[in-house]
Design a protein around this motif. Structure first.
Motif, mmCIF file in Angstrom:
data_model
loop_
_atom_site.group_PDB
_atom_site.id
_atom_site.type_symbol
_atom_site.label_atom_id
_atom_site.label_comp_id
_atom_site.label_asym_id
_atom_site.label_seq_id
_atom_site.Cartn_x
_atom_site.Cartn_y
_atom_site.Cartn_z
ATOM 1 N N GLY A 179 0.583 -1.269 -0.097
ATOM 2 C CA GLY A 179 -0.442 0.074 0.215
ATOM 3 C C GLY A 179 0.814 1.672 0.156
ATOM 4 N N ASN A 180 2.199 0.808 0.862
ATOM 5 C CA ASN A 180 3.070 3.025 0.714
ATOM 6 C C ASN A 180 3.393 3.092 -0.821
ATOM 7 O OD1 ASN A 180 2.399 2.615 3.555
ATOM 8 N ND2 ASN A 180 3.518 1.694 4.767
ATOM 9 N N ALA A 181 3.662 1.412 -0.717
ATOM 10 C CA ALA A 181 4.414 1.786 -2.560
ATOM 11 C C ALA A 181 3.276 2.481 -4.021
ATOM 12 C CB ALA A 181 5.042 0.233 -2.905
ATOM 13 N N GLU A 182 2.319 1.558 -3.704
ATOM 14 C CA GLU A 182 1.697 2.275 -4.694
ATOM 15 C C GLU A 182 0.397 3.360 -4.351
ATOM 16 O OE1 GLU A 182 -1.667 1.896 -7.771
ATOM 17 O OE2 GLU A 182 -0.213 0.681 -6.935
ATOM 18 N N TYR A 183 0.781 4.236 -3.043
ATOM 19 C CA TYR A 183 0.557 5.141 -2.596
ATOM 20 C C TYR A 183 1.904 6.429 -3.244
ATOM 21 C CZ TYR A 183 -0.658 9.511 0.995
ATOM 22 O OH TYR A 183 -1.024 10.847 0.894
ATOM 23 N N MET A 184 2.656 5.699 -2.967
ATOM 24 C CA MET A 184 3.589 6.985 -3.964
ATOM 25 C C MET A 184 4.063 6.511 -5.214
ATOM 26 S SD MET A 184 5.519 7.840 -0.793
ATOM 27 C CE MET A 184 7.153 8.924 -1.823
ATOM 28 N N ARG A 185 3.442 5.935 -5.691
ATOM 29 C CA ARG A 185 3.049 6.247 -7.559
ATOM 30 C C ARG A 185 1.725 6.526 -7.495
ATOM 31 N NH1 ARG A 185 4.697 0.763 -7.344
ATOM 32 N NH2 ARG A 185 2.122 0.130 -7.857
ATOM 33 N N SER A 186 1.121 6.135 -6.660
ATOM 34 C CA SER A 186 -0.516 6.969 -7.509
ATOM 35 C C SER A 186 -1.166 7.790 -6.252
ATOM 36 C CB SER A 186 -1.158 6.190 -8.189
ATOM 37 O OG SER A 186 -1.527 5.123 -6.931
ATOM 38 N N LYS A 187 -0.755 8.151 -4.856
ATOM 39 C CA LYS A 187 -1.864 8.585 -4.078
ATOM 40 C C LYS A 187 -2.414 7.823 -3.877
ATOM 41 C CE LYS A 187 1.730 11.357 -3.380
ATOM 42 N NZ LYS A 187 2.742 11.728 -2.257
ATOM 43 N N THR A 188 -3.035 6.036 -3.847
ATOM 44 C CA THR A 188 -4.394 5.959 -3.793
ATOM 45 C C THR A 188 -4.107 5.461 -2.463
ATOM 46 O OG1 THR A 188 -3.906 5.171 -6.605
ATOM 47 C CG2 THR A 188 -5.299 4.042 -3.936
ATOM 48 N N ARG A 189 -4.646 6.038 -1.748
ATOM 49 C CA ARG A 189 -5.445 4.780 -0.086
ATOM 50 C C ARG A 189 -5.421 4.440 0.301
ATOM 51 N NH1 ARG A 189 -9.257 5.248 4.418
ATOM 52 N NH2 ARG A 189 -10.788 5.878 2.769
ATOM 53 N N LEU A 190 -5.523 3.342 1.234
ATOM 54 C CA LEU A 190 -4.883 2.124 1.577
ATOM 55 C C LEU A 190 -6.334 1.696 2.604
ATOM 56 C CD1 LEU A 190 -4.569 -1.428 1.322
ATOM 57 C CD2 LEU A 190 -2.956 -0.690 3.379
ATOM 58 N N THR A 191 -7.777 0.996 1.610
ATOM 59 C CA THR A 191 -8.966 0.769 2.624
ATOM 60 C C THR A 191 -8.231 -0.589 3.446
ATOM 61 O OG1 THR A 191 -10.419 1.820 1.044
ATOM 62 C CG2 THR A 191 -11.009 -0.065 3.309
ATOM 63 N N PRO A 192 -8.000 -0.336 5.301
ATOM 64 C CA PRO A 192 -8.060 -1.863 5.429
ATOM 65 C C PRO A 192 -8.632 -1.709 5.816
ATOM 66 C CG PRO A 192 -7.706 0.214 7.188
ATOM 67 C CD PRO A 192 -7.844 0.036 5.383
ATOM 68 N N SER A 193 -8.815 -3.784 5.651
ATOM 69 C CA SER A 193 -9.740 -5.075 5.809
ATOM 70 C C SER A 193 -9.959 -4.706 7.946
ATOM 71 C CB SER A 193 -9.476 -6.707 4.986
ATOM 72 O OG SER A 193 -8.030 -7.015 6.138
#
Length: 309
Positions: A179-193
């Motif tokens: 999730g951190n790697a994706e956030y650094m690329r596209s600022k996509t926030r992770l929705t935790p289960s």
């Protein structure tokens, strides 16, 4: 022999030095007689034919072998300068011929630490214990004996300046890393289960309780900000500091965590605030809550293991 003959004079000096060295060797190898007191009605006479060892550990091993002792012991010697009082033995230089020693058996089940009242001169290990289990800092003859307590709820640290976020379970850490790697690329926030959310809040609550069971509002805000700073994918855009939702979750989790501890009865600091501990007229939650004052690391410490009121 004339003074002007350097060779003869040099030979004379070397002969005198050899004689002194030989005498010193003889004195070192002179046997030493010792009286070892094992108890009030038991004592052993021992003789060291090769002299006194320089190392305290070797000397204690000699005493244990001569007296047939095992386990962990401490030696004391009778100090004639202070009215024949037994004092702790910290160096073999005070041992002479006809010295009286006393053996003290130590409990192997407790961790023993000695702290000198005066500034320490040297550090020596306690014979019979590993370096990871105990340490001896000394040393004068006046020492303080401390035994460890088995209570895990004893706190010794104040609230940190920068709260350390604990490491979560392996599955949660893997999801946060992606999730951190994706956030650094596209600022996509992770929705935790729900499982991931429960794991994060549980570990954070345990870390908070290690400092205080009653964190202030600002303390919980610091923890929430530290969490979103370490894991940017958990940020909540639009909220205060992008972590207000985590702050609310942590406050609710801490309340539930204190309820669990109160039910188990493992935390006296939390149990004392329960409704059962209050009088009939004060039986509601917000009445006389006992919380630590400023700079109190352990407001209501439990009794040491094995002790009662």
């Amino acid at each position: 022999m004339e003074r002007g003959e350097p060779r003869e004079g040099g030979r004379e000096v070397s002969e005198v030095g050899a004689d002194r060295q030989e005498k010193g060797t003889m004195m070192e190898n002179t046997s030493v007689r010792l009286l070892v007191i094992l108890s009030e009605d038991s004592s052993v006479r021992m003789e060291l034919r090769n002299g006194i060892p320089d190392s305290l550990e070797e000397f204690i091993d000699e005493v244990k072998n001569a007296c047939g002792l095992g386990g962990f012991i401490r030696l004391q010697y009778k100090d004639t300068d202070f009215g024949n009082t037994f004092v702790n033995l910290t160096s073999t230089t005070v041992i002479k011929d006809l010295t009286v020693l006393k053996v003290l058996q130590l409990d192997p089940d407790s961790t023993v630490v000695l702290y000198a009242l005066d500034p320490p001169v040297s550090s020596i290990p306690l014979v019979g214990l590993d370096s990871d289990d105990s340490s001896v800092s000394a040393h004068t003859d006046d020492t303080i004996l401390l035994s460890s307590t088995s209570s895990d709820s004893l706190r010794t640290q104040q609230w940190p300046r920068h709260f350390p976020i604990p490491r979560f379970s392996y599955g949660t850490e893997c999801q946060l890393q992606r999730g951190n790697a994706e956030y650094m690329r596209s600022k996509t926030r992770l929705t935790p289960s729900s499982k991931m959310l429960s794991d994060i809040l549980e570990k954070v609550a345990e870390s908070i309780y290690a400092y205080t069971p009653y964190p202030e509002d600002s303390d919980v805000s610091d923890v929430a900000e530290a969490l979103t700073k370490k894991h940017p994918c958990l940020k909540e855009p639009g909220s205060f500091n992008e972590s207000y939702g985590w702050k609310c979750r942590m406050k609710m989790k801490m309340a539930n965590y204190r309820t669990q501890l109160r039910a188990h009865g493992t935390s006296p600091e939390v149990t004392v605030n329960s409704l059962k501990s209050k009088s009939q007229g004060d039986s509601y939650p917000a009445k006389n809550i006992k919380r630590p004052r400023r700079a109190e690391a352990n407001h209501f410490p439990p009794l040491p293991s094995g002790e009662t009121t």
